[in-house]
Design a protein around this motif. Structure first.
Motif, PDB file in Angstrom:
ATOM      1  N   CYS A   1      -5.344   1.864   6.871  1.00 32.01           N
ATOM      2  CA  CYS A   1      -6.035   0.790   5.690  1.00 32.01           C
ATOM      3  C   CYS A   1      -6.188  -0.021   6.076  1.00 32.01           C
ATOM      4  O   CYS A   1      -7.240  -0.842   5.523  1.00 32.01           O
ATOM      5  CB  CYS A   1      -4.802   0.206   4.641  1.00 32.01           C
ATOM      6  SG  CYS A   1      -2.794  -0.550   6.060  1.00 32.01           S
ATOM      7  N   TYR A   2      -5.586  -0.733   7.456  1.00 30.80           N
ATOM      8  CA  TYR A   2      -7.181  -1.866   7.686  1.00 30.80           C
ATOM      9  C   TYR A   2      -8.329  -1.473   8.162  1.00 30.80           C
ATOM     10  O   TYR A   2      -9.650  -2.293   7.960  1.00 30.80           O
ATOM     11  CB  TYR A   2      -5.959  -2.471   9.304  1.00 30.80           C
ATOM     12  CG  TYR A   2      -6.274  -3.481   9.826  1.00 30.80           C
ATOM     13  CD1 TYR A   2      -7.228  -4.598   9.260  1.00 30.80           C
ATOM     14  CD2 TYR A   2      -6.858  -3.451  10.683  1.00 30.80           C
ATOM     15  CE1 TYR A   2      -7.773  -6.019  10.211  1.00 30.80           C
ATOM     16  CE2 TYR A   2      -7.341  -4.572  12.039  1.00 30.80           C
ATOM     17  CZ  TYR A   2      -8.246  -5.741  11.143  1.00 30.80           C
ATOM     18  OH  TYR A   2      -8.320  -6.714  12.215  1.00 30.80           O
TER      19      TYR A   2
ATOM     20  N   ILE B   1       1.033  -1.128  -0.271  1.00 29.74           N
ATOM     21  CA  ILE B   1      -0.401   0.387   0.314  1.00 29.74           C
ATOM     22  C   ILE B   1       0.915   1.156   0.103  1.00 29.74           C
ATOM     23  O   ILE B   1       0.740   2.361  -1.092  1.00 29.74           O
ATOM     24  CB  ILE B   1      -0.931  -0.031   1.417  1.00 29.74           C
ATOM     25  CG1 ILE B   1      -1.864  -0.967   1.177  1.00 29.74           C
ATOM     26  CG2 ILE B   1      -1.628   1.307   1.388  1.00 29.74           C
ATOM     27  CD1 ILE B   1      -3.070  -1.364   1.885  1.00 29.74           C
TER      28      ILE B   1
ATOM     29  N   CYS C   1     -10.509  -1.063   4.714  1.00 32.05           N
ATOM     30  CA  CYS C   1     -10.863  -1.508   4.088  1.00 32.05           C
ATOM     31  C   CYS C   1     -12.162  -2.173   3.862  1.00 32.05           C
ATOM     32  O   CYS C   1     -12.486  -2.634   5.404  1.00 32.05           O
ATOM     33  CB  CYS C   1      -9.961  -2.742   4.433  1.00 32.05           C
ATOM     34  SG  CYS C   1     -10.103  -4.522   2.333  1.00 32.05           S
TER      35      CYS C   1
ATOM     36  N   SER D   1      -5.937   6.013   2.400  1.00 33.58           N
ATOM     37  CA  SER D   1      -5.618   6.792   3.987  1.00 33.58           C
ATOM     38  C   SER D   1      -4.715   6.320   4.638  1.00 33.58           C
ATOM     39  O   SER D   1      -4.568   6.506   5.683  1.00 33.58           O
ATOM     40  CB  SER D   1      -7.063   5.260   3.967  1.00 33.58           C
ATOM     41  OG  SER D   1      -8.477   5.353   3.845  1.00 33.58           O
ATOM     42  N   CYS D   2      -3.843   6.295   3.701  1.00 33.50           N
ATOM     43  CA  CYS D   2      -2.954   5.886   4.165  1.00 33.50           C
ATOM     44  C   CYS D   2      -1.694   7.204   4.621  1.00 33.50           C
ATOM     45  O   CYS D   2      -1.406   7.916   3.626  1.00 33.50           O
ATOM     46  CB  CYS D   2      -1.693   4.855   3.194  1.00 33.50           C
ATOM     47  SG  CYS D   2       0.251   4.673   3.792  1.00 33.50           S
TER      48      CYS D   2
ATOM     49  N   CYS E   1       6.146   1.876   6.604  1.00 34.60           N
ATOM     50  CA  CYS E   1       5.147   1.698   6.602  1.00 34.60           C
ATOM     51  C   CYS E   1       5.232   2.137   8.350  1.00 34.60           C
ATOM     52  O   CYS E   1       5.644   0.440   8.441  1.00 34.60           O
ATOM     53  CB  CYS E   1       4.116   0.329   6.450  1.00 34.60           C
ATOM     54  SG  CYS E   1       2.722  -0.074   7.291  1.00 34.60           S
TER      55      CYS E   1
ATOM     56  N   CYS F   1      -7.712   1.882   0.394  1.00 30.38           N
ATOM     57  CA  CYS F   1      -6.229   2.048   1.494  1.00 30.38           C
ATOM     58  C   CYS F   1      -5.694   2.764   1.362  1.00 30.38           C
ATOM     59  O   CYS F   1      -4.509   2.980   2.706  1.00 30.38           O
ATOM     60  CB  CYS F   1      -5.724   0.285   1.625  1.00 30.38           C
ATOM     61  SG  CYS F   1      -5.315  -0.576  -0.255  1.00 30.38           S
ATOM     62  N   GLN F   2      -4.839   2.607  -0.066  1.00 28.68           N
ATOM     63  CA  GLN F   2      -4.002   3.713  -0.357  1.00 28.68           C
ATOM     64  C   GLN F   2      -4.551   5.065  -0.273  1.00 28.68           C
ATOM     65  O   GLN F   2      -3.689   5.961   0.591  1.00 28.68           O
ATOM     66  CB  GLN F   2      -4.028   3.736  -1.707  1.00 28.68           C
ATOM     67  CG  GLN F   2      -2.854   2.787  -2.109  1.00 28.68           C
ATOM     68  CD  GLN F   2      -2.034   3.029  -3.361  1.00 28.68           C
ATOM     69  OE1 GLN F   2      -2.422   3.563  -4.425  1.00 28.68           O
ATOM     70  NE2 GLN F   2      -0.311   2.722  -3.291  1.00 28.68           N
TER      71      GLN F   2
END
Ligand SMILES: Cc1cc2nc3c(=O)[nH]c(=O)nc-3n(C[C@H](O)[C@H](O)[C@H](O)COP(=O)(O)OP(=O)(O)OC[C@H]3O[C@@H](n4cnc5c(N)ncnc54)[C@H](O)[C@@H]3O)c2cc1C
Ligand code: SF4
Ligand code: SF4
Ligand code: SF4
Length: 400
Positions: free
Chosen positions: A22-23, A10, A26, A59-60, A16, A56-57
């Motif tokens: 991301c978790y 991601i 999703c 939100s990263c 990271c 996910c991306q």
């Protein structure tokens, strides 16, 4: 751009932070947070479940960098009563802020270490439960699906105070993807985090107890009289960074005699992102930043051994929360520059220990204790032999 189903990352794994945004984001349960060989958690995408929606991306926080702000004001803070202060990591500024939010019917999120085999974030809505969050746990707290719970509270028009490491605050903000006026965030100045796997393994060197709730871990010790930090409860163990030359509990244990704390303090056991942490700077991602007030001038008139918090006010929202506690604690305004000079992690990330690559090789094969002993042999020799020798020589020739 849609996330390619075959793309496993991601964000670059070395950056990271394990924040779990991301978790939480999703909607297809396609992400699991899984441990690497050091126990640090990373997202893993189940390609059979992934629909390539790219949430996910989006939100990263590594991909979408949060705004960082230089603090407006700086305060030294200590709770008024010793009996109260001794339960906090430094001056108890976090506890004072959390209580203020609860007193106005708000919700607090923070890290509990009541089960030492599962240090994690929880939701708290009572003064009594604030006690569960007090004290620093020098390990990465598991976020789980707590950002979703924060969102639900904000959508119910509740005031929420979220406390955590800067990368967790950044993760929450990035997950929310818009500002909520009733959200207040408070981050800690952060040195870096070892993994839960390492902490659990270390505790098992002391006890075979399998219920983490029966074990009391103290990561640091204060000079506030007897209390949780100084008393060994029957059937419980404590380890941590103990003051030198103080018997504890019946042995003279130094911080370097505990593998976990030695690895932590020597910057050996952190996750990769900690060594290039973009939050280790004077500009902050939260409304209020808390830390130990290292380098506090003597004119500030605190008993430093009992703990003094550094409190950086970064936004107006942070200021209005701080105004609610200011008269209820011993607070003195200080210069922001004094705080930055005194605290390395407000300047730059922790330097990776030279033996990090060796530790990385040894840990999966030999376990934590042996891997740390072998990796930090030179450092321990310096601490035990060279430093005292230098001090003795200085004393003999009258330099000290
Ligand atoms: C991993 C870690 C590294 C740190 N490194 C430094 C440093 O290098 N320099 C420095 O000056 N200060 C550092 N701190 C901050 C310091 O230890 C105190 O947390 C800070 O001074 C606030 O103390 P307090 O008395 O106000 O908090 P308390 O009143 O004791 O409340 C504790 C607060 O810390 C939060 N918390 C505790 N453990 C964790 C965790 N593992 N993850 C997320 N949140 C947690 C709780 O939710 C709560 O809000 C670090 C803290 C942690 C957890
Ligand atoms: S692309 Fe969408 S479905 Fe796939 S892991 Fe990311 S958030 Fe989940
Ligand atoms: S959102 Fe957090 S856990 Fe997920 S990839 Fe980005 S930094 Fe890692
Ligand atoms: S050092 Fe940075 S990346 Fe590591 S836990 Fe702290 S805030 Fe997160």
């Amino acid at each position: 751009m849609h996330l390619d189903k075959t793309m496993r990352e991601i964000c670059p794994m070395v950056q990271c932070t394990g924040c779990s945004a991301c978790y939480n984001a999703c909607r297809h349960q396609a992400i699991n947070m899984t441990e690497n060989e050091l126990g640090h958690v990373y997202p893993q995408i189940d390609e059979d479940k992934c629909v390539g929606c790219n949430l996910c991306q989006m939100s990263c926080p590594v991909v979408n960098k949060p705004l960082l702000r230089y603090p407006n004001f700086c305060f030294a803070v200590a709770l008024l009563k010793d009996e109260d202060l001794k339960f906090s990591a430094s001056g108890g500024a976090s506890t004072a802020l959390m209580r203020a939010v609860i007193n106005e019917n708000g919700i607090v999120y923070g890290c509990t270490g009541e089960d030492v085999f599962h240090v994690h974030h929880i939701r708290v809505d009572s003064l009594q439960d604030i006690e569960r969050l007090r004290g620093s746990k020098y390990v990465q707290s598991e976020i789980g699906l707590i950002y979703k719970s924060v969102l639900a509270d904000l959508n119910s028009d509740k005031t929420v105070l979220f406390t955590g490491t800067p990368c967790q605050v950044a993760g929450l903000k990035s997950f929310l993807r818009k500002d909520y006026p009733k959200l207040i965030t408070s981050d800690l100045v952060c040195h870096g985090v070892p993994s839960q796997k390492m902490l659990t393994e270390n505790i098992h060197y002391y006890t075979s107890e399998s219920d983490g709730k029966n074990i009391k871990v103290s990561f640091r010790r204060k000079k506030c009289g007897s209390g949780v930090n100084t008393k060994l409860n029957s059937g419980r163990i404590e380890f941590g960074w103990f003051l030198r030359n103080q018997p504890y509990p019946d042995v003279n244990r130094k911080f370097y005699d505990d593998s976990y704390m030695f690895g932590f303090l020597q910057c050996l056991t952190f996750r990769d992102s900690c060594y290039t942490c973009r939050y280790a700077t004077s500009a902050r991602c939260s409304d209020i930043t808390l830390a130990d007030f290292w380098g506090l001038g003597d004119d500030a008139n605190y008993e430093k051994g009992k703990g003094v918090s550094l409190c950086l006010i970064n936004t107006e929202r942070g200021q209005s929360l701080f105004d609610k506690v200011r008269d209820k604690v011993n607070a003195q305004e200080r210069d922001v520059v004094e705080a930055i000079i005194g605290n390395g992690q407000l300047q730059k990330p922790s330097d990776k220990n030279n033996a990090h690559a060796l530790f990385r090789c040894l840990y999966p094969k030999l376990g934590l204790k042996v891997a740390i002993e072998k990796s930090l042999k030179k450092e321990k020799f310096k601490l035990i032999v060279i430093q005292p020798l230098k001090q003795n020589i200085k004393r003999i020739i009258g330099w000290k």
